[in-house]
Write a protein that holds these residues in place. Structure first.
Motif, PDB file in Angstrom:
ATOM      1  N   ARG A  63      -2.900   8.433   7.318  1.00 34.31           N
ATOM      2  CA  ARG A  63      -1.682   8.991   6.710  1.00 34.31           C
ATOM      3  C   ARG A  63      -2.038  10.000   5.641  1.00 34.31           C
ATOM      4  O   ARG A  63      -2.942   9.777   4.843  1.00 34.31           O
ATOM      5  CB  ARG A  63      -0.827   7.877   6.111  1.00 34.31           C
ATOM      6  CG  ARG A  63      -1.552   7.070   5.048  1.00 34.31           C
ATOM      7  CD  ARG A  63      -0.666   5.991   4.447  1.00 34.31           C
ATOM      8  NE  ARG A  63      -1.418   5.257   3.433  1.00 34.31           N
ATOM      9  CZ  ARG A  63      -0.904   4.361   2.599  1.00 34.31           C
ATOM     10  NH1 ARG A  63       0.378   4.062   2.670  1.00 34.31           N
ATOM     11  NH2 ARG A  63      -1.644   3.754   1.704  1.00 34.31           N
ATOM     12  N   VAL A  64      -1.326  11.100   5.630  1.00 33.26           N
ATOM     13  CA  VAL A  64      -1.529  12.099   4.577  1.00 33.26           C
ATOM     14  C   VAL A  64      -0.220  12.546   3.940  1.00 33.26           C
ATOM     15  O   VAL A  64      -0.235  13.404   3.067  1.00 33.26           O
ATOM     16  CB  VAL A  64      -2.331  13.327   5.074  1.00 33.26           C
ATOM     17  CG1 VAL A  64      -3.794  12.950   5.322  1.00 33.26           C
ATOM     18  CG2 VAL A  64      -1.704  13.938   6.308  1.00 33.26           C
ATOM     19  N   GLY A  65       0.886  11.985   4.389  1.00 33.57           N
ATOM     20  CA  GLY A  65       2.164  12.271   3.725  1.00 33.57           C
ATOM     21  C   GLY A  65       2.315  11.337   2.539  1.00 33.57           C
ATOM     22  O   GLY A  65       2.155  10.118   2.687  1.00 33.57           O
ATOM     23  N   LEU A  66       2.589  11.892   1.376  1.00 35.06           N
ATOM     24  CA  LEU A  66       2.723  11.064   0.164  1.00 35.06           C
ATOM     25  C   LEU A  66       3.767   9.965   0.412  1.00 35.06           C
ATOM     26  O   LEU A  66       4.936  10.258   0.676  1.00 35.06           O
ATOM     27  CB  LEU A  66       3.167  11.944  -1.014  1.00 35.06           C
ATOM     28  CG  LEU A  66       3.287  11.258  -2.372  1.00 35.06           C
ATOM     29  CD1 LEU A  66       1.938  10.763  -2.874  1.00 35.06           C
ATOM     30  CD2 LEU A  66       3.898  12.214  -3.392  1.00 35.06           C
ATOM     31  N   PRO A  67       3.366   8.688   0.327  1.00 34.33           N
ATOM     32  CA  PRO A  67       4.284   7.608   0.703  1.00 34.33           C
ATOM     33  C   PRO A  67       5.533   7.549  -0.179  1.00 34.33           C
ATOM     34  O   PRO A  67       5.428   7.491  -1.406  1.00 34.33           O
ATOM     35  CB  PRO A  67       3.441   6.334   0.522  1.00 34.33           C
ATOM     36  CG  PRO A  67       2.032   6.780   0.615  1.00 34.33           C
ATOM     37  CD  PRO A  67       2.021   8.157   0.007  1.00 34.33           C
TER      38      PRO A  67
ATOM     39  N   GLY B 146      -5.005   9.220   2.985  1.00 35.72           N
ATOM     40  CA  GLY B 146      -4.635   9.318   1.581  1.00 35.72           C
ATOM     41  C   GLY B 146      -4.663  10.781   1.177  1.00 35.72           C
ATOM     42  O   GLY B 146      -4.785  11.679   2.021  1.00 35.72           O
ATOM     43  N   VAL B 147      -4.575  10.991  -0.122  1.00 33.91           N
ATOM     44  CA  VAL B 147      -4.589  12.368  -0.622  1.00 33.91           C
ATOM     45  C   VAL B 147      -5.924  13.012  -0.219  1.00 33.91           C
ATOM     46  O   VAL B 147      -6.993  12.420  -0.363  1.00 33.91           O
ATOM     47  CB  VAL B 147      -4.361  12.373  -2.145  1.00 33.91           C
ATOM     48  CG1 VAL B 147      -5.428  11.602  -2.893  1.00 33.91           C
ATOM     49  CG2 VAL B 147      -4.223  13.784  -2.672  1.00 33.91           C
TER      50      VAL B 147
ATOM     51  N   MET C   4       0.848  -1.194   0.000  1.00 37.86           N
ATOM     52  CA  MET C   4       0.000   0.000   0.000  1.00 37.86           C
ATOM     53  C   MET C   4       0.883   1.244   0.000  1.00 37.86           C
ATOM     54  O   MET C   4       1.021   1.927   1.009  1.00 37.86           O
ATOM     55  CB  MET C   4      -0.951  -0.018   1.198  1.00 37.86           C
ATOM     56  CG  MET C   4      -2.069  -1.042   1.031  1.00 37.86           C
ATOM     57  SD  MET C   4      -3.238  -1.070   2.420  1.00 37.86           S
ATOM     58  CE  MET C   4      -4.032   0.533   2.265  1.00 37.86           C
ATOM     59  N   GLY C   5       1.475   1.524  -1.152  1.00 36.02           N
ATOM     60  CA  GLY C   5       2.288   2.725  -1.305  1.00 36.02           C
ATOM     61  C   GLY C   5       1.466   3.834  -1.921  1.00 36.02           C
ATOM     62  O   GLY C   5       0.311   4.058  -1.559  1.00 36.02           O
ATOM     63  N   ALA C   6       2.073   4.532  -2.890  1.00 35.57           N
ATOM     64  CA  ALA C   6       1.474   5.747  -3.437  1.00 35.57           C
ATOM     65  C   ALA C   6       0.131   5.479  -4.128  1.00 35.57           C
ATOM     66  O   ALA C   6      -0.786   6.297  -4.037  1.00 35.57           O
ATOM     67  CB  ALA C   6       2.442   6.417  -4.407  1.00 35.57           C
TER      68      ALA C   6
ATOM     69  N   ALA D 227      -2.298   3.195  -3.514  1.00 38.21           N
ATOM     70  CA  ALA D 227      -3.380   3.075  -2.521  1.00 38.21           C
ATOM     71  C   ALA D 227      -3.626   4.422  -1.839  1.00 38.21           C
ATOM     72  O   ALA D 227      -4.762   4.762  -1.504  1.00 38.21           O
ATOM     73  CB  ALA D 227      -3.027   2.010  -1.484  1.00 38.21           C
ATOM     74  N   PHE D 228      -2.563   5.181  -1.640  1.00 34.98           N
ATOM     75  CA  PHE D 228      -2.681   6.509  -1.014  1.00 34.98           C
ATOM     76  C   PHE D 228      -3.495   7.454  -1.889  1.00 34.98           C
ATOM     77  O   PHE D 228      -4.416   8.127  -1.425  1.00 34.98           O
ATOM     78  CB  PHE D 228      -1.276   7.061  -0.776  1.00 34.98           C
ATOM     79  CG  PHE D 228      -1.239   8.448  -0.202  1.00 34.98           C
ATOM     80  CD1 PHE D 228      -1.254   8.648   1.173  1.00 34.98           C
ATOM     81  CD2 PHE D 228      -1.166   9.556  -1.037  1.00 34.98           C
ATOM     82  CE1 PHE D 228      -1.211   9.934   1.703  1.00 34.98           C
ATOM     83  CE2 PHE D 228      -1.122  10.840  -0.519  1.00 34.98           C
ATOM     84  CZ  PHE D 228      -1.139  11.035   0.854  1.00 34.98           C
ATOM     85  N   MET D 229      -3.161   7.508  -3.170  1.00 33.25           N
ATOM     86  CA  MET D 229      -3.857   8.433  -4.072  1.00 33.25           C
ATOM     87  C   MET D 229      -5.330   8.038  -4.223  1.00 33.25           C
ATOM     88  O   MET D 229      -6.168   8.872  -4.555  1.00 33.25           O
ATOM     89  CB  MET D 229      -3.182   8.470  -5.447  1.00 33.25           C
ATOM     90  CG  MET D 229      -1.777   9.049  -5.441  1.00 33.25           C
ATOM     91  SD  MET D 229      -1.654  10.701  -4.684  1.00 33.25           S
ATOM     92  CE  MET D 229      -2.546  11.687  -5.902  1.00 33.25           C
ATOM     93  N   ARG D 230      -5.626   6.781  -3.970  1.00 30.61           N
ATOM     94  CA  ARG D 230      -6.994   6.288  -4.099  1.00 30.61           C
ATOM     95  C   ARG D 230      -7.736   6.245  -2.756  1.00 30.61           C
ATOM     96  O   ARG D 230      -8.851   5.786  -2.676  1.00 30.61           O
ATOM     97  CB  ARG D 230      -6.976   4.906  -4.756  1.00 30.61           C
ATOM     98  CG  ARG D 230      -6.368   4.920  -6.174  1.00 30.61           C
ATOM     99  CD  ARG D 230      -6.246   3.505  -6.724  1.00 30.61           C
ATOM    100  NE  ARG D 230      -7.529   2.861  -6.717  1.00 30.61           N
ATOM    101  CZ  ARG D 230      -7.742   1.576  -6.431  1.00 30.61           C
ATOM    102  NH1 ARG D 230      -6.724   0.796  -6.127  1.00 30.61           N
ATOM    103  NH2 ARG D 230      -8.947   1.074  -6.438  1.00 30.61           N
ATOM    104  N   ASN D 231      -7.066   6.687  -1.693  1.00 25.85           N
ATOM    105  CA  ASN D 231      -7.695   6.717  -0.362  1.00 25.85           C
ATOM    106  C   ASN D 231      -8.266   5.361   0.054  1.00 25.85           C
ATOM    107  O   ASN D 231      -9.419   5.244   0.504  1.00 25.85           O
ATOM    108  CB  ASN D 231      -8.795   7.792  -0.315  1.00 25.85           C
ATOM    109  CG  ASN D 231      -8.263   9.148   0.113  1.00 25.85           C
ATOM    110  OD1 ASN D 231      -8.091   9.418   1.293  1.00 25.85           O
ATOM    111  ND2 ASN D 231      -7.954   9.991  -0.872  1.00 25.85           N
ATOM    112  N   ILE D 232      -7.442   4.337  -0.093  1.00 30.95           N
ATOM    113  CA  ILE D 232      -7.860   2.992   0.294  1.00 30.95           C
ATOM    114  C   ILE D 232      -7.591   2.777   1.791  1.00 30.95           C
ATOM    115  O   ILE D 232      -6.534   3.146   2.292  1.00 30.95           O
ATOM    116  CB  ILE D 232      -7.095   1.920  -0.518  1.00 30.95           C
ATOM    117  CG1 ILE D 232      -7.249   2.154  -2.023  1.00 30.95           C
ATOM    118  CG2 ILE D 232      -7.545   0.509  -0.115  1.00 30.95           C
ATOM    119  CD1 ILE D 232      -8.664   2.220  -2.514  1.00 30.95           C
TER     120      ILE D 232
END
Lengths: 343, 343
Positions: free
Chosen positions: B264-268, B289-290, A275-277, A279-284
């Motif tokens: 988490r809100v820091g871009l991984p 996420g974002v 779960m890197g960038a 999953a982060f950009m998709r708010n999973i």
């Protein structure tokens, strides 16, 4: 009494062990009416290092109270009770929050304690742990009630943490007993659409009976594509990951909708989650974990007692204690979905 | 007009670019009153491969509408508006769910579009994207209002997804502008205790002003131990991870309470999260996420306008457009916490 002991991978024996007796005033002794073999028992069955002392097995059971310690109130000899797969005081702050698996005084069956796959069990913190059932010793609902010990509560935990409910599309990964329980739990919570990913027709057929609206039998990338097709390209709001392997969690990430939730209840056989960038950009969201069955039993009990759900259908083989070694083999070989034990 | 272009790591220039103009009937053109440099701008500042065309920079801005396309209603020339850091139609299903960062028709500033670090911006889908502000062009609140474009909404998203609120203990990892925003957001949401992990006294002092009740300046394992001490050994219900590095997520796992949430809100800057069996047995949730800033602006606006929160205090340096290259350097060198741009 006789009980199940595992001495190493593939080496399950039923042998004489000391009879359980009250040791603490908070104990009870329960004679086991029904127990079963858990999918998670198959992990040590596949990999437990050999040992001379062995491990007592079984963490799902339902039985009759035979004796209670002086500090146990609300329970008496003759009561039919179900035990969740983690014992707990049910009074500490974690228990009060519904996280009995993190109880400050609780623990797991087996190891130094009796396991459920035997004739009887000493139950620590009995008042907090056991839930009384308004049924007799030969009630036809016993097998469904036994699932409140672990498997159905685990599916329910998975569905609850995933936010399954009206207006959600759910994808369940895994057609084992937990995956099918998750299907049933998601339907009970009102999920609009339930896509079951599994490849064993007899199991997915039961999944359809439990409420699956679609079955995806493909594997890997093809399976992900199929779920995406079924969901207009978007994926599912709630993904119920009921396997515990790295490919399963990768599939979960592939089929989850932006902003969606992956809830997992299969004991992870992996150390890292990818779960890197992306999953982060998709708010999973990743959630779930070992299910605090104790938190859910009272809530689920009426639906079982009144026949609105029938999770006991998961059991497709019934054995006595002597049949336990072969029961492990049958589940490991996928000959049986879930094996019920009548000691 | 003049605007900021990054040609590679460390190579930020302010140069003449074409004036923005309406291209689509859904566009607006906005003259920038305030912009700023984001912590996330420092990732390309540290690693962007050199290119001849360069990248337009800046995704946080607030300005005056100069012109609107024929299909834009509710906005007119002269309106003061703030733009979230992702543009969106604000009508699709994702937007309706408050996930404008996954808008079916939206996108990010820069790349082929204008960036915020310039004199003006063509805003696509202006009606969905821009939020009108009831202030004049020289209002003293402009810097606080600018934080609704990204940094304060990002801290708010982090706190919301973490479940920060009354009766929760929150730990914020990172004393950058996002971490301090997360502190302020957690206080606004009523968190009982807010532990800020950071090592820069001027920043953690601002964190205390924003509502941090404790500051932990240690690093690594020692820091984890310190947070555990402060929380009776248990860790925090809500961990707000505002850094984006692998050590930060490891710290988050170390300080989160059983059953707790890491948001988490820091871009991984990592590909894998170490959430195997331990996190599973403890029922830890990973979310965030974002941040869909657009979803939060109306809700947060009154608190800024009425002075109940003052996130503009994050800006500790103000520059003109010519100062942008040095502004990047100052933030990268941690000389400045967050740099405000008045073009």
């Amino acid at each position: 009494m006789r009980a199940t002991v595992m001495y190493g991978a593939g080496d399950v024996r039923v042998e004489d062990v000391p009879d359980p007796e009250l040791r603490e005033p908070t104990d009870a002794v329960v004679r086991v009416l029904r127990s079963c073999i858990c999918g998670s028992d198959l992990w040590p069955y596949g990999s437990l290092p050999p040992s001379e002392h062995g491990e007592r097995m079984g963490h799902e059971f339902l039985g009759v109270v035979e004796d209670v310690g002086s500090e146990v109130s609300g329970l008496k000899a003759g009561d039919v009770v179900v035990a969740p797969f983690v014992w707990s005081d049910n009074t500490c702050d974690f228990c009060a929050e519904g996280l009995q698996t993190s109880c400050r005084n609780g623990g797991q069956w087996g190891h130094d304690l009796d396991g459920g796959q035997g004739e009887a069990v000493r139950v620590p913190l009995a008042q907090g742990t056991l839930v009384q059932l308004p049924v007799g010793e030969d009630d036809p609902l016993l097998s469904s009630l036994l699932t409140l010990s672990d498997v159905f509560c685990t599916g329910h935990h998975c569905a609850v943490k995933a936010g399954a409910g009206p207006r959600t599309t759910v994808t369940v990964i895994g057609d084992g007993a937990v995956g099918l329980s998750a299907v049933l739990a998601a339907r009970r919570l009102g999920a609009e659409r339930i896509i079951l990913m599994g490849r064993h027709k007899d199991r997915t057929d039961l999944g359809r009976d439990f409420g699956a609206t679609d079955v995806v039998g493909e594997r890997g990338e093809e399976a992900v594509e199929r779920v995406r097709e079924l969901t207009g390209g978007d994926g599912a709001h709630s993904v119920l990951e009921c396997v515990g392997t790295r490919p399963a969690i990768e599939t979960a990430l592939g089929v989850v909708r932006d902003g969606g939730v992956i809830s997992r209840v299969g004991l992870p056989q992996y150390g890292d989650v990818p779960m890197g960038a992306d999953a982060f950009m998709r708010n999973i969201t990743l959630t779930g974990g070992v299910a605090p069955a104790r938190a859910y039993i009272e809530e689920l009990l009426p639906d079982v007692l009144e026949g609105r759900i029938d999770p006991g259908r998961l059991f497709d083989r019934t054995i006595g204690l002597d049949g336990v070694p072969d029961g492990y083999r049958a589940m490991a070989d996928r000959e049986a979905l879930k094996v019920l034990i009548r000691p």
